[in-house]
Motif scaffolding. Structure first.
Motif, PDB file in Angstrom:
ATOM      1  N   THR A 254       1.538   2.902   5.540  1.00 38.87           N
ATOM      2  CA  THR A 254       0.122   2.601   5.372  1.00 38.87           C
ATOM      3  C   THR A 254      -0.500   3.614   4.413  1.00 38.87           C
ATOM      4  O   THR A 254      -0.266   4.828   4.544  1.00 38.87           O
ATOM      5  N   PRO A 255      -1.296   3.151   3.443  1.00 35.75           N
ATOM      6  CA  PRO A 255      -1.905   4.085   2.489  1.00 35.75           C
ATOM      7  C   PRO A 255      -2.923   5.006   3.155  1.00 35.75           C
ATOM      8  O   PRO A 255      -3.402   4.740   4.253  1.00 35.75           O
ATOM      9  N   ASP A 256      -3.236   6.074   2.471  1.00 34.87           N
ATOM     10  CA  ASP A 256      -4.155   7.091   2.987  1.00 34.87           C
ATOM     11  C   ASP A 256      -5.597   6.641   2.748  1.00 34.87           C
ATOM     12  O   ASP A 256      -6.038   6.550   1.598  1.00 34.87           O
ATOM     13  N   PRO A 261     -11.939   3.970  -2.326  1.00 35.96           N
ATOM     14  CA  PRO A 261     -13.325   4.023  -2.801  1.00 35.96           C
ATOM     15  C   PRO A 261     -14.241   3.420  -1.749  1.00 35.96           C
ATOM     16  O   PRO A 261     -13.775   2.765  -0.811  1.00 35.96           O
ATOM     17  N   PRO A 262     -15.552   3.602  -1.867  1.00 40.24           N
ATOM     18  CA  PRO A 262     -16.478   2.993  -0.901  1.00 40.24           C
ATOM     19  C   PRO A 262     -16.330   1.462  -0.901  1.00 40.24           C
ATOM     20  O   PRO A 262     -16.116   0.836  -1.936  1.00 40.24           O
ATOM     21  N   MET A 263     -16.429   0.878   0.289  1.00 43.45           N
ATOM     22  CA  MET A 263     -16.349  -0.588   0.421  1.00 43.45           C
ATOM     23  C   MET A 263     -17.515  -1.064   1.287  1.00 43.45           C
ATOM     24  O   MET A 263     -17.349  -1.460   2.443  1.00 43.45           O
ATOM     25  N   VAL A 292      -6.217   3.409  11.962  1.00 41.40           N
ATOM     26  CA  VAL A 292      -7.150   2.851  12.945  1.00 41.40           C
ATOM     27  C   VAL A 292      -8.314   3.815  13.171  1.00 41.40           C
ATOM     28  O   VAL A 292      -9.486   3.403  13.235  1.00 41.40           O
ATOM     29  N   LYS A 293      -8.005   5.095  13.287  1.00 38.94           N
ATOM     30  CA  LYS A 293      -9.043   6.101  13.506  1.00 38.94           C
ATOM     31  C   LYS A 293     -10.045   6.095  12.355  1.00 38.94           C
ATOM     32  O   LYS A 293     -11.262   6.160  12.564  1.00 38.94           O
ATOM     33  N   ARG A 541      -6.868  -5.575  -0.459  1.00 37.66           N
ATOM     34  CA  ARG A 541      -7.582  -4.355  -0.803  1.00 37.66           C
ATOM     35  C   ARG A 541      -6.775  -3.554  -1.826  1.00 37.66           C
ATOM     36  O   ARG A 541      -5.568  -3.433  -1.730  1.00 37.66           O
ATOM     37  N   GLY A 542      -7.486  -3.006  -2.802  1.00 38.40           N
ATOM     38  CA  GLY A 542      -6.844  -2.208  -3.843  1.00 38.40           C
ATOM     39  C   GLY A 542      -6.669  -2.960  -5.152  1.00 38.40           C
ATOM     40  O   GLY A 542      -6.467  -2.348  -6.199  1.00 38.40           O
ATOM     41  N   TYR A 543      -6.745  -4.295  -5.104  1.00 39.16           N
ATOM     42  CA  TYR A 543      -6.640  -5.075  -6.328  1.00 39.16           C
ATOM     43  C   TYR A 543      -8.005  -5.280  -6.994  1.00 39.16           C
ATOM     44  O   TYR A 543      -8.089  -5.685  -8.149  1.00 39.16           O
ATOM     45  N   GLU A 544      -9.076  -5.003  -6.256  1.00 37.89           N
ATOM     46  CA  GLU A 544     -10.410  -5.398  -6.692  1.00 37.89           C
ATOM     47  C   GLU A 544     -11.069  -4.361  -7.594  1.00 37.89           C
ATOM     48  O   GLU A 544     -10.686  -3.182  -7.604  1.00 37.89           O
TER      49      GLU A 544
END
Length: 558
Positions: A254-256, A261-263, A292-293, A541-544
């Motif tokens: 899982t990525p960090d 960026p803000p979403m 999850v945290k 997420r990450g492609y946008e």
């Protein structure tokens, strides 16, 4: 002359007798050889019941037909499986212990097989379905009555001056039909059909026949009250009422989230954490508690994605039996509790058409147990097409009846190996895809989520041996902008696609791109508003372009 007159008179007498004098011939009524017939709304069913009173049992096919068409009998495990809004019940033939939501309970009478017919005990089923069984102590006939049914009752007329007179019930709507029963005056009968001069009636002992209208009057209508169902599970919804979900693709790790960026506006993430590992129902787990945290710290719900690995053979095997299906469900429940998840997103793709019903059954068994833990259940489906493994295996109507949300993956109109170049998801195609599901499958807009692409494809066309060879590669949303700037291209809006488009030459190759940008995203959000859908989901997420989040947030808030 006198002889002729006598013959005419005799013929007239015979004619009158034949036409107008009822027959007094009697026949004993029967049930066509059935020892304990079952009736519903005046129709005798094909198979008998067995037992009596609290030990009464009905054939499985009768219960399935009249009470719950979704009930199944699984031959492989000799199990009858019943799913309701909040329960999963498993009953094993000849066993006095059943399971409700995987918790044992005792039966007074077991399921029973007799002459290859499976019989179900009625007492436990009365706790699940609202019906009555009116059993005649005289004949053993059983009349089944369901809630919301109505029964019209009639009463034979009375003859005060002839208290001993009886009313004939005949085998057919004719005065020459044999008499099956002589009814007392003021006797109650059920009326099931009306013919010009006759009523088709049924006695409380099950026998059926016909009574002339002049001998019977309609008395009352019995309405069986509809029982109230328990309140439906209400999934935890974002504050603004519309879902804004994005999928997090996890291949090995899982990525960090610290690098994200803000979403703004995002309220659900669905990481691809759980995968079917084999045909026995074992799962592979890639979950990350730290992710999850982070999500919870941002007031974002986490719906773990469960994939079949897009492997049709092991999917067939894992869906084949209750034990394997429940093995998958229990692992997902354990993961959801371990990682404090709020939901599970089911992503089964590339499934054999023969597994269509088993996929529905898996979802029907899964949802009550997930809801018991307060979890939201959603499923991803493709647009409708004639492709068996890509589209036809989804019973969208049946699936929508169980899940809380259905994500329409409205992309790959033109897929990676498409023989022709085109948009990943043109707006007319996306709109047609969602309207078909709304109209043809009766999926409520409040459950349907439009899934949108954060990626596009760069198409290359070149002439090889006199033919056009087409290839493509998927790229991030912003990737084409570099070529647009370097080559000083001006995107052209294509009304037929509802999005911007560019093309340019590289040697003998033509490069074509149907752009995913703010224009196409705004148009997709307009579709959500137009059809009042439940929200939006995005792959991935990450492609946008980071600015897209504000656009989506504003559109959903509107």
């Amino acid at each position: 002359m006198l002889v002729l007159a006598a013959m005419i008179l005799s013929a007239a007498t015979v004619f009158y007798w034949y036409q107008y004098v009822p027959t007094s011939r009697h026949e004993n009524p029967d049930f066509n050889g059935l020892e304990k017939p079952v009736f519903y709304r005046g129709v005798m069913l094909d198979q008998s019941a067995i037992g009596t009173q609290e030990s009464l049992k009905l054939p499985f096919t009768t219960v399935q037909e009249l009470l719950d068409p979704t009930m199944i009998h699984e031959e492989a495990t000799d199990s009858t499986i019943i799913t309701t809004q909040d329960k999963v019940i498993r009953l094993r033939t000849s066993q006095l212990t059943g399971m409700i939501n995987e918790k044992p309970f005792d039966l007074k009478f077991p399921l029973e097989k007799s002459n290859d017919v499976l019989y179900l005990p009625m007492e436990p089923l009365k706790q699940l379905y609202h019906f009555e069984l009116r059993e005649s102590p005289d004949t053993g006939a059983v009349i089944l009555v369901k809630d919301s049914d109505t029964i019209t009752w009639g009463k034979t007329i009375g003859y005060p001056n002839k208290p001993d007179r009886t009313i004939p019930m005949r085998s057919g709507p004719l005065i020459k039909a044999p008499i099956l029963a002589e009814l007392n005056q003021q006797a109650d009968v059920m009326i099931w059909a009306v013919e010009p001069d006759w009523f088709k009636v049924q006695l409380t002992n099950g026998y059926m026949g016909y009574i002339q209208k002049k001998h019977l009057m309609q008395d009352r209508t019995e309405s069986i009250p509809e029982q109230k169902l328990p309140p439906a599970f209400v999934p935890a919804r974002p504050i603004n009422g519309k879902l804004n979900l994005t999928w997090e693709q996890v291949v090995t790790k899982t990525p960090d989230p610290a690098q994200f960026p803000p979403m703004p506006g995002l309220n659900v993430v669905s990481p691809t954490w759980f995968h079917l590992a084999d045909g026995e129902g074992n799962l592979k787990n890639l979950a990350d508690p730290a992710y999850v945290k982070w999500a919870h710290s941002q007031n974002i719900q986490v719906w773990g994605l469960f994939s079949n690995g897009f492997e049709p053979k092991q999917t067939t095997e894992a869906l084949a039996t209750y034990d394997k299906r429940m093995k998958m469900i229990k692992q997902l429940l354990s993961f959801a509790q371990l990682y404090s998840l709020q939901g599970i997103n089911i992503d089964f793709e590339n499934v054999n058409l023969k597994d269509k019903d088993n996929l529905v059954q898996f979802v029907r068994e899964m949802v009550p147990l997930m809801h018991e833990q307060g979890l939201t259940v959603s499923i991803d489906v493709t647009p409708k097409s004639t492709s068996e493994n890509w589209s036809m295996f989804y019973d969208r109507k049946a699936l929508a009846e169980s899940v809380d949300y259905m994500m329409l993956m409205a992309y790959d109109e033109h897929w990676a190996s498409s023989p022709i170049a085109g948009s990943v998801a043109s707006l007319p195609w996306a709109e047609k895809s969602l309207t078909r599901i709304l109209q043809e499958d009766s999926v409520p807009p409040s459950k349907l989520i439009l899934s949108v692409p954060f990626y596009t494809r760069v198409w290359t066309e070149e002439r090889v041996n006199g033919k056009t060879k087409v290839s493509s590669r998927a790229v991030f949303m912003d990737n084409p902008q570099k070529a647009i700037e370097e080559k000083k291209l001006t995107p052209q809006y294509l009304p037929e696609a509802g999005q911007n488009y560019v093309e340019y030459e590289e040697g003998n190759k033509r490069i074509r791109i149907w752009l995913e940008d703010e224009v196409s995203m705004k148009a997709r959000m307009d579709l959500i508003k137009k059809y009042d859908l439940a929200g939006v989901a995005s792959w991935r997420r990450g492609y946008e372009n980071p600015k897209i989040w504000s656009l989506i947030q504003q559109a959903l808030n509107e």
